[in-house]
Motif scaffolding. Structure first.
Motif, PDB file in Angstrom:
ATOM      1  N   CYS A 263       0.837  -1.209   0.000  1.00 17.76           N
ATOM      2  CA  CYS A 263       0.000   0.000   0.000  1.00 17.76           C
ATOM      3  C   CYS A 263       0.868   1.253   0.000  1.00 17.76           C
ATOM      4  O   CYS A 263       0.626   2.199  -0.769  1.00 17.76           O
ATOM      5  CB  CYS A 263      -0.927   0.016   1.217  1.00 17.76           C
ATOM      6  SG  CYS A 263      -2.278  -1.170   1.164  1.00 17.76           S
TER       7      CYS A 263
ATOM      8  N   CYS B 110      -1.397   3.528   5.961  1.00 18.56           N
ATOM      9  CA  CYS B 110      -1.283   2.151   5.479  1.00 18.56           C
ATOM     10  C   CYS B 110      -1.496   1.135   6.586  1.00 18.56           C
ATOM     11  O   CYS B 110      -1.969   0.025   6.321  1.00 18.56           O
ATOM     12  CB  CYS B 110       0.063   1.955   4.786  1.00 18.56           C
ATOM     13  SG  CYS B 110       0.151   2.914   3.247  1.00 18.56           S
TER      14      CYS B 110
ATOM     15  N   VAL C  96      -5.859  -5.451   1.291  1.00 15.81           N
ATOM     16  CA  VAL C  96      -6.404  -4.138   1.636  1.00 15.81           C
ATOM     17  C   VAL C  96      -7.777  -4.311   2.265  1.00 15.81           C
ATOM     18  O   VAL C  96      -8.583  -5.129   1.812  1.00 15.81           O
ATOM     19  CB  VAL C  96      -6.504  -3.249   0.372  1.00 15.81           C
ATOM     20  CG1 VAL C  96      -7.153  -1.920   0.700  1.00 15.81           C
ATOM     21  CG2 VAL C  96      -5.125  -3.040  -0.231  1.00 15.81           C
TER      22      VAL C  96
ATOM     23  N   TYR D  23      -8.463   3.767  -2.596  1.00 15.95           N
ATOM     24  CA  TYR D  23      -8.696   2.360  -2.898  1.00 15.95           C
ATOM     25  C   TYR D  23      -8.392   2.030  -4.366  1.00 15.95           C
ATOM     26  O   TYR D  23      -8.031   0.898  -4.678  1.00 15.95           O
ATOM     27  CB  TYR D  23     -10.110   1.932  -2.503  1.00 15.95           C
ATOM     28  CG  TYR D  23     -10.301   2.015  -1.007  1.00 15.95           C
ATOM     29  CD1 TYR D  23      -9.736   1.068  -0.160  1.00 15.95           C
ATOM     30  CD2 TYR D  23     -11.008   3.064  -0.434  1.00 15.95           C
ATOM     31  CE1 TYR D  23      -9.882   1.149   1.218  1.00 15.95           C
ATOM     32  CE2 TYR D  23     -11.151   3.153   0.951  1.00 15.95           C
ATOM     33  CZ  TYR D  23     -10.580   2.196   1.765  1.00 15.95           C
ATOM     34  OH  TYR D  23     -10.718   2.294   3.124  1.00 15.95           O
TER      35      TYR D  23
ATOM     36  N   VAL E 200      -4.460   1.533  -4.281  1.00 20.44           N
ATOM     37  CA  VAL E 200      -3.881   0.360  -3.610  1.00 20.44           C
ATOM     38  C   VAL E 200      -4.399  -0.982  -4.126  1.00 20.44           C
ATOM     39  O   VAL E 200      -3.853  -2.018  -3.735  1.00 20.44           O
ATOM     40  CB  VAL E 200      -4.073   0.426  -2.069  1.00 20.44           C
ATOM     41  CG1 VAL E 200      -3.352   1.627  -1.500  1.00 20.44           C
ATOM     42  CG2 VAL E 200      -5.544   0.430  -1.679  1.00 20.44           C
TER      43      VAL E 200
END
Length: 191
Positions: free
Chosen positions: A36, A137, A146, A187, A190
């Motif tokens: 991330c 992160c 994630v 989002y 990542v």
């Protein structure tokens, strides 16, 4: 002059060594935090390699056992001993999205002298974007990849019985901060 953080190869070696000492899901969490951090750093104009290494080693203090606050204290001192000042910094800062010792979630299972040392170190810190990135992160990285930040914070609240509103709000602000720097939803970055 010694590097302020290790190469990715050395960081992986340090993590694998730590996992031999104290195996657990924290290794997968750390690897996911690193990915991330690398992706967000690349999108936000930071050094992706440095961000990756910092994400990989932010919980390195877990090498020394199953504790709460000692993972911060031990990680900070372990990385300083190795000369990796930037990693030591995030070992300290990652659990405090505001540099307020009282916002820690978990057991204060260190000595009074260690508490005072951590309190002093935090009070002297001025966070930079790498501190902020690893804090973000840490909220994004689960053990399987994630996760939704708010779901992760709710999970922490369920497990520990509390989650300070100031910390919650600050974590969401970190998300907005990096979305503005990167120009896209966190989002999307990542995934």
């Amino acid at each position: 002059m010694m590097a302020r953080y290790p190469s990715p190869e050395e960081a992986h070696r340090l993590l694998e060594d730590a996992l031999i000492s104290n195996p657990g899901p924290w290794g997968d969490h750390s690897r996911n935090a690193a990915l991330c951090a690398q992706r967000i750093a690349a999108a936000a104009g930071l050094d992706p390699e440095k961000a990756y290494v910092l994400g990989l080693l932010h919980d390195i203090g877990r090498k020394f056992g199953i504790y709460h606050m000692p993972h911060i204290y031990n990680g900070y001192h372990y990385m300083r001993k190795l000369g990796y000042e930037d990693v030591a910094r995030v070992c300290l800062s990652h659990s405090f999205s505001t540099p307020d010792f009282r916002t820690y979630i978990g057991k204060y299972d260190v000595t009074d002298d260690q508490k005072e040392e951590l309190r002093q170190l935090l009070s002297q810190m001025v966070y930079d974007d790498y501190d902020r990135l690893i804090q973000l992160c840490d909220c994004l990285a689960g053990i399987d990849g994630v996760v939704d930040m708010e779901e992760r914070m709710l999970d922490v609240k369920r497990r520990y019985g509390e989650y300070p509103q100031e910390k919650w709000d600050n974590n969401l602000q970190l998300r907005r901060y990096f979305e503005e720097k990167a120009g896209k939803d966190i989002y999307e970055i990542v995934k």
